[in-house]
Write a protein that holds these residues in place. Structure first.
Motif, PDB file in Angstrom:
ATOM      1  N   ARG A  85       0.893  -1.157   0.000  1.00 38.42           N
ATOM      2  CA  ARG A  85       0.000   0.000   0.000  1.00 38.42           C
ATOM      3  C   ARG A  85       0.933   1.209   0.000  1.00 38.42           C
ATOM      4  N   ASP A 116     -10.040  -1.986  -5.389  1.00 37.33           N
ATOM      5  CA  ASP A 116     -10.660  -0.707  -5.761  1.00 37.33           C
ATOM      6  C   ASP A 116      -9.695   0.478  -5.618  1.00 37.33           C
ATOM      7  N   MET A 183     -12.458 -11.628   6.840  1.00 40.27           N
ATOM      8  CA  MET A 183     -11.975 -10.329   6.346  1.00 40.27           C
ATOM      9  C   MET A 183     -13.087  -9.547   5.647  1.00 40.27           C
ATOM     10  N   GLY A 184     -12.818  -8.283   5.419  1.00 45.46           N
ATOM     11  CA  GLY A 184     -13.786  -7.411   4.767  1.00 45.46           C
ATOM     12  C   GLY A 184     -13.978  -6.163   5.606  1.00 45.46           C
ATOM     13  N   GLU A 237     -15.011  -8.241   9.440  1.00 42.36           N
ATOM     14  CA  GLU A 237     -14.209  -7.428  10.378  1.00 42.36           C
ATOM     15  C   GLU A 237     -14.723  -5.985  10.485  1.00 42.36           C
ATOM     16  N   HIS A 265      -5.562 -13.091   8.168  1.00 39.24           N
ATOM     17  CA  HIS A 265      -4.799 -13.169   6.918  1.00 39.24           C
ATOM     18  C   HIS A 265      -4.663 -14.573   6.358  1.00 39.24           C
ATOM     19  N   ARG A 268      -6.016 -14.745   3.015  1.00 30.70           N
ATOM     20  CA  ARG A 268      -5.322 -14.121   1.876  1.00 30.70           C
ATOM     21  C   ARG A 268      -4.279 -15.052   1.253  1.00 30.70           C
TER      22      ARG A 268
END
Ligand code: ADP
Ligand code: FBP
Ligand code: MG
Length: 335
Positions: A85, A116, A183-184, A237, A265, A268
């Motif tokens: 990031r 996104d 997650m989310g 989350e 994680h 992922r």
């Protein structure tokens, strides 16, 4: 199986680059392989891999890839290009710098695999600098507007299901209630699909508000009346890091003994599912086909089984809606 568009090549590119950005997702590797092999086999002479998303772009951490560079990655989780990031990329001056680095290396177009946020960066880069960009939806969250699916979502859902099926065994043995956090941060697609597919008693997502106290009272009453010998509550989350603990605390106050399991994680990582390898390979190859057909500033996604292009402007200005009818299926089926 996907339906691919028939695209006529009208442009020629000598040199392109690709990067993976944002949260990694299982299937980014087969997408990289798809882009690299499709490009080199379609007359593009050079394909460059940029390390660590936009961070590697602004530090010129850019290396040539060959067909052999992407050997033996189709089955691997993570991303061979690494991801990051990069907050600096939100600044126009930094994006101008990035474009200059691409020009200096004679790189004529960029393919961005990410979520996104990454698509917002890609859109601004092409709008401000004219460098053609194509985006591919790479995120476990499945929150890209215009695309039914994203690379990594299927694997993440299956990873969570695998874990929850195991939790269900012990939950049944001890007649316990488990709060499983998936997650989310901003979206409940994983939670909803996982919740339906594991037979959860309840699903909590950021999109749909609920009253914490009422919810806990209902749950406690259901259990007190002997409904369900085990219980799985799936919680996305969300933005509030303390939500799952707060639900547990309220339930304890009501005499329950809930157990918390945060999958985090784990979702992922891991080998991409067959579905994600297929999706990633078709999208990777299609990104190159769209580029050669003269497209720019688009995301290549999938709708009703067909590979489609969606303007990045649309992708970044809309929010993908979690269908209420699908969300309500959980409540409908658990009793
Ligand atoms: N509004 C924006 N403008 C420019 N770049 C952005 C923007 N939003 C995100 N990015 C870039 O994309 C990266 C990944 O975005 P992020 O939202 O963290 O993940 P994802 O792409 O998986 O949704 C950010 O670290 C930043 O480099
Ligand atoms: O690993 P990090 O940086 O804490 O990010 C966690 C977030 O990344 C995700 O796994 C994926 O989100 P993005 O694809 O938008 O990066 C979210 O589900 C989660 O909220
Ligand atoms: Mg995102």
């Amino acid at each position: 199986m996907f339906t691919l568009p028939h695209l006529k090549p009208i442009k020629s590119y000598k040199s392109i680059a690709l990067l993976t950005s944002g949260g990694d997702s299982p299937g980014m590797n087969p997408a990289i392989r798809g882009v690299v092999r499709a490009a080199l086999n379609s007359g593009i002479e050079s394909v460059y891999g940029i390390q660590r998303g936009y961070s590697g772009l602004i530090t010129a951490d850019i290396h040539k890839l060959t067909s052999r560079s992407v050997t033996n990655i189709i089955q691997r989780g993570g991303t061979m290009l690494k991801s990051a990031r990069c907050l600096e990329f939100k600044e126009p001056a930094i994006r101008a710098q990035a474009a200059q680095i691409l020009r200096d290396k004679n790189i004529e177009a960029l393919i961005v695999i990410g979520g996104d946020g990454s698509m917002a960066g890609a859109h601004l880069l092409t709008e401000e600098t004219g460098i053609p960009v194509i985006g591919l939806p790479g995120t476990i969250d499945n929150d890209i507007p215009g695309s039914d699916d994203t690379i990594g979502f299927d694997t993440a859902v299956n990873t969570a299901l695998d874990a929850i099926d195991k939790i269900r065994d012990t939950a049944l043995s001890h007649e316990r209630l488990f709060l499983v956090e998936v997650m989310g941060r901003n979206s409940g697609f994983i939670a909803t699909q996982v919740g339906i597919a594991c037979g959860a008693e309840l699903v909590i997502v950021p999109e749909y508000a609920f009253d914490l106290h009422d919810l806990c009272v209902t749950l406690a009453q259901q259990r007190a009346s002997g409904q369900g010998s085990s219980g799985i509550i799936v919680i996305a989350e969300g933005k509030d890091p303390g939500l799952t603990s707060r639900i547990a605390y309220q339930l304890e106050e009501l005499g329950q003994d809930p157990k918390i399991c945060i999958l985090g994680h784990i979702q992922r990582g891991g080998s991409p599912s067959g579905h994600d390898r297929m999706l990633a390979s078709c999208l990777g190859a299609s990104a190159v086909h769209y580029l050669l057909a003269g497209f720019n500033d688009i995301l290549v996604g999938v709708r009703q089984g067909t590979i489609v292009d969606i303007p990045l402007r649309k992708v970044i200005s809309e929010k993908k809606i979690l269908d209420r009818n699908i969300f309500d299926i959980t409540t409908l089926l658990h009793k």
